[in-house]
Design a protein around this motif. Structure first.
Motif, mmCIF file in Angstrom:
data_model
loop_
_atom_site.group_PDB
_atom_site.id
_atom_site.type_symbol
_atom_site.label_atom_id
_atom_site.label_comp_id
_atom_site.label_asym_id
_atom_site.label_seq_id
_atom_site.Cartn_x
_atom_site.Cartn_y
_atom_site.Cartn_z
ATOM 1 N N GLN A 251 0.728 -1.171 -0.048
ATOM 2 C CA GLN A 251 -0.043 -0.148 0.072
ATOM 3 C C GLN A 251 0.814 1.367 0.027
ATOM 4 O O GLN A 251 0.655 2.179 -0.595
ATOM 5 C CB GLN A 251 -0.725 0.087 1.271
ATOM 6 C CG GLN A 251 -1.944 1.352 1.138
ATOM 7 C CD GLN A 251 -3.013 1.170 0.201
ATOM 8 O OE1 GLN A 251 -3.522 0.036 -0.214
ATOM 9 N NE2 GLN A 251 -3.037 2.241 -0.700
ATOM 10 N N GLY A 252 2.028 1.314 0.867
ATOM 11 C CA GLY A 252 2.874 2.373 0.982
ATOM 12 C C GLY A 252 3.557 2.710 -0.748
ATOM 13 O O GLY A 252 3.579 3.846 -1.084
ATOM 14 N N LEU A 253 3.730 1.620 -1.464
ATOM 15 C CA LEU A 253 4.315 1.879 -2.657
ATOM 16 C C LEU A 253 3.351 2.421 -3.651
ATOM 17 O O LEU A 253 3.765 3.602 -4.425
ATOM 18 C CB LEU A 253 4.822 0.360 -3.310
ATOM 19 C CG LEU A 253 6.069 -0.288 -2.843
ATOM 20 C CD1 LEU A 253 6.357 -1.466 -3.365
ATOM 21 C CD2 LEU A 253 7.415 0.781 -3.209
ATOM 22 N N LEU A 254 2.118 1.871 -3.600
ATOM 23 C CA LEU A 254 0.981 2.614 -4.175
ATOM 24 C C LEU A 254 0.778 3.803 -3.896
ATOM 25 O O LEU A 254 0.517 4.709 -4.788
ATOM 26 C CB LEU A 254 -0.300 1.593 -4.206
ATOM 27 C CG LEU A 254 -1.395 2.153 -4.665
ATOM 28 C CD1 LEU A 254 -1.270 2.090 -6.555
ATOM 29 C CD2 LEU A 254 -2.746 1.279 -4.522
ATOM 30 N N ASP A 255 0.679 4.315 -2.543
ATOM 31 C CA ASP A 255 0.566 5.597 -2.057
ATOM 32 C C ASP A 255 1.440 6.385 -2.704
ATOM 33 O O ASP A 255 1.126 7.804 -3.142
ATOM 34 C CB ASP A 255 0.210 5.669 -0.661
ATOM 35 C CG ASP A 255 -1.032 4.834 -0.160
ATOM 36 O OD1 ASP A 255 -1.942 4.656 -0.928
ATOM 37 O OD2 ASP A 255 -0.946 4.651 1.119
ATOM 38 N N MET A 256 3.055 6.224 -2.607
ATOM 39 C CA MET A 256 3.985 6.776 -3.232
ATOM 40 C C MET A 256 3.695 7.037 -4.724
ATOM 41 O O MET A 256 3.970 8.392 -5.173
ATOM 42 C CB MET A 256 5.249 6.036 -2.910
ATOM 43 C CG MET A 256 6.382 6.871 -3.659
ATOM 44 S SD MET A 256 8.113 6.131 -2.967
ATOM 45 C CE MET A 256 7.854 4.461 -3.816
ATOM 46 N N ALA A 257 3.296 6.118 -5.513
ATOM 47 C CA ALA A 257 3.004 6.223 -6.961
ATOM 48 C C ALA A 257 1.975 7.279 -7.186
ATOM 49 O O ALA A 257 1.964 8.103 -7.850
ATOM 50 C CB ALA A 257 2.960 4.870 -7.424
ATOM 51 N N LEU A 258 0.869 7.112 -6.531
ATOM 52 C CA LEU A 258 -0.287 7.975 -6.758
ATOM 53 C C LEU A 258 0.129 9.489 -6.384
ATOM 54 O O LEU A 258 -0.234 10.443 -6.824
ATOM 55 C CB LEU A 258 -1.306 7.631 -5.760
ATOM 56 C CG LEU A 258 -2.020 6.265 -6.151
ATOM 57 C CD1 LEU A 258 -3.151 5.903 -5.182
ATOM 58 C CD2 LEU A 258 -2.635 6.378 -7.640
ATOM 59 N N ALA A 259 0.895 9.569 -5.376
ATOM 60 C CA ALA A 259 1.304 11.035 -4.974
ATOM 61 C C ALA A 259 2.325 11.591 -5.900
ATOM 62 O O ALA A 259 2.083 12.757 -6.324
ATOM 63 C CB ALA A 259 2.036 10.921 -3.636
ATOM 64 N N LYS A 260 3.230 10.860 -6.423
ATOM 65 C CA LYS A 260 4.013 11.441 -7.779
ATOM 66 C C LYS A 260 3.355 11.330 -9.104
ATOM 67 O O LYS A 260 3.530 12.400 -9.568
ATOM 68 C CB LYS A 260 5.084 10.121 -7.965
ATOM 69 C CG LYS A 260 6.084 9.977 -6.790
ATOM 70 C CD LYS A 260 7.011 8.707 -7.308
ATOM 71 C CE LYS A 260 8.270 8.398 -6.009
ATOM 72 N NZ LYS A 260 9.208 9.521 -6.095
ATOM 73 N N ASP A 261 2.164 10.878 -9.140
ATOM 74 C CA ASP A 261 1.293 11.024 -10.561
ATOM 75 C C ASP A 261 0.393 12.391 -10.215
ATOM 76 O O ASP A 261 0.236 12.889 -11.196
ATOM 77 C CB ASP A 261 0.339 9.665 -10.534
ATOM 78 C CG ASP A 261 -0.351 9.637 -11.869
ATOM 79 O OD1 ASP A 261 0.493 10.252 -12.919
ATOM 80 O OD2 ASP A 261 -1.333 9.215 -12.099
ATOM 81 N N ALA A 262 0.485 12.559 -8.884
ATOM 82 C CA ALA A 262 -0.237 13.981 -8.641
ATOM 83 C C ALA A 262 0.690 15.208 -8.677
ATOM 84 O O ALA A 262 0.048 16.237 -8.271
ATOM 85 C CB ALA A 262 -1.026 13.952 -7.387
ATOM 86 N N GLY A 263 1.958 14.962 -8.940
ATOM 87 C CA GLY A 263 3.149 16.094 -8.753
ATOM 88 C C GLY A 263 3.894 16.068 -7.719
ATOM 89 O O GLY A 263 4.732 17.033 -7.609
ATOM 90 N N LEU A 264 3.903 15.048 -6.760
ATOM 91 C CA LEU A 264 5.024 15.289 -5.693
ATOM 92 C C LEU A 264 6.442 15.450 -6.188
ATOM 93 O O LEU A 264 6.966 16.403 -5.374
ATOM 94 C CB LEU A 264 4.987 13.843 -4.954
ATOM 95 C CG LEU A 264 5.643 13.466 -3.915
ATOM 96 C CD1 LEU A 264 4.909 14.187 -2.468
ATOM 97 C CD2 LEU A 264 6.145 12.281 -3.586
#
Length: 294
Positions: A251-264
């Motif tokens: 879940q942490g890997l997915l949350d990181m990917a989603l944040a990067k996709d949102a511009g992190l």
């Protein structure tokens, strides 16, 4: 004395090579001393064990001026907190008691962004920085986007199916960096005894590229078609868990990917100082191409 953790990992090994080339005094913390090449073992002090162990870090940090800190991957950890701040807590105690002056740590981009508190591994990395910097040491957090070397995990997919995947969209342009450049920045800081205070040091590579851009460059370097395929987040998480990753870490890997996709990873302004030299094309020539052709 410089203490270096993870000397057999990719970043740690290349950082160590640079420190030894500069003839710096180095002490390494390694789980198994036998994994060090003989030529390295003869030139460093060795403390055997995990740098998450209080007794090990007490011994390793004694008399040290500087520390290179990298939390090893723990895909089966029961929580992100356990994997990052939990693992680092013994070091935070030893930094105080042993009087280490400077710490250079591998961390991540994202501090101050709206996504920082829900970015999985990134959020955990930033909490680790706060823990270690809170000991009073001078601290440099190397804040990175994704590593180019992460693509090597998909070498067989690239070789056999001509594709690579991610939950991140194919048109999101983001920075990425090569591990060799991270090691160069880390070694320079560890060899410099003049800096103080707490700062982040972005390591952004030379350019922002989307995965679609990367696929085009890979196709040109490998001289075969390579395409990028975005995968649903749920499918990505399920695949990670099938490979043995715990639910929390997946879940942490997915949350990181989603944040990067949102511009992190796009929040830091690129400067000359933050732009490291290895281009994605050069990395493909030097690293990816030999791996795919092997």
């Amino acid at each position: 004395m410089i203490v270096l953790t993870t000397p057999t990992g990719q970043i740690g090994r290349q950082t160590l090579d640079r420190l030894l080339a500069a003839e710096a005094p180095v002490r390494v913390v390694v789980r198994e001393a036998s994994r060090l090449p003989d030529a390295v073992r003869d030139r460093v002090e060795v403390v055997e064990g995990s740098h998450g162990d209080p007794d090990v870090v007490d011994k390793a940090f004694a008399g040290a001026d500087s520390l290179f800190w990298l939390v090893p991957p723990d895909p089966r950890a029961h929580s992100l907190d356990a994997a990052y701040t939990g693992f680092s807590r013994p070091a935070s105690v030893a930094l105080r008691t042993q009087g280490v002056k400077r710490v250079v740590a591998v961390s991540a981009l994202g501090r101050g962004t709206p996504m920082a508190d829900r970015a999985g591994h990134v959020t955990a990395s930033l909490a680790m920085d706060d823990l270690l910097a809170g000991t009073g040491v001078s601290y440099r957090a190397l804040t990175m986007p994704s590593f180019m070397e992460n693509l090597l995990r998909q070498t067989e997919l690239i070789k056999k199916q001509g594709m690579f995947t991610s939950p991140i969209s194919g048109n999101r342009k983001v920075p990425s960096c090569a591990i060799g450049d991270i090691a160069a920045v880390a070694a320079d800081l560890l060899l410099d005894g003049t800096w103080s205070g707490v700062e982040e040091v972005p390591v952004l590579g030379p350019e922002d590229l989307s995965f679609d851009d990367m696929a085009q460059i890979m196709s040109e370097v490998l001289r075969r078609p390579v395409r990028f395929q975005q995968v649903p987040g749920a499918d990505f998480k399920d695949r990670m868990m099938r490979l043995g990753t715990s639910e929390a870490m997946a879940q942490g890997l997915l949350d990181m990917a989603l944040a990067k996709d949102a511009g992190l990873d796009n929040a830091v302004t690129r400067t000359a100082g933050a732009s490291t030299p290895t281009s994605f094309r050069q990395w493909c020539e030097d690293v990816l191409k030999p791996a795919v052709l092997a």
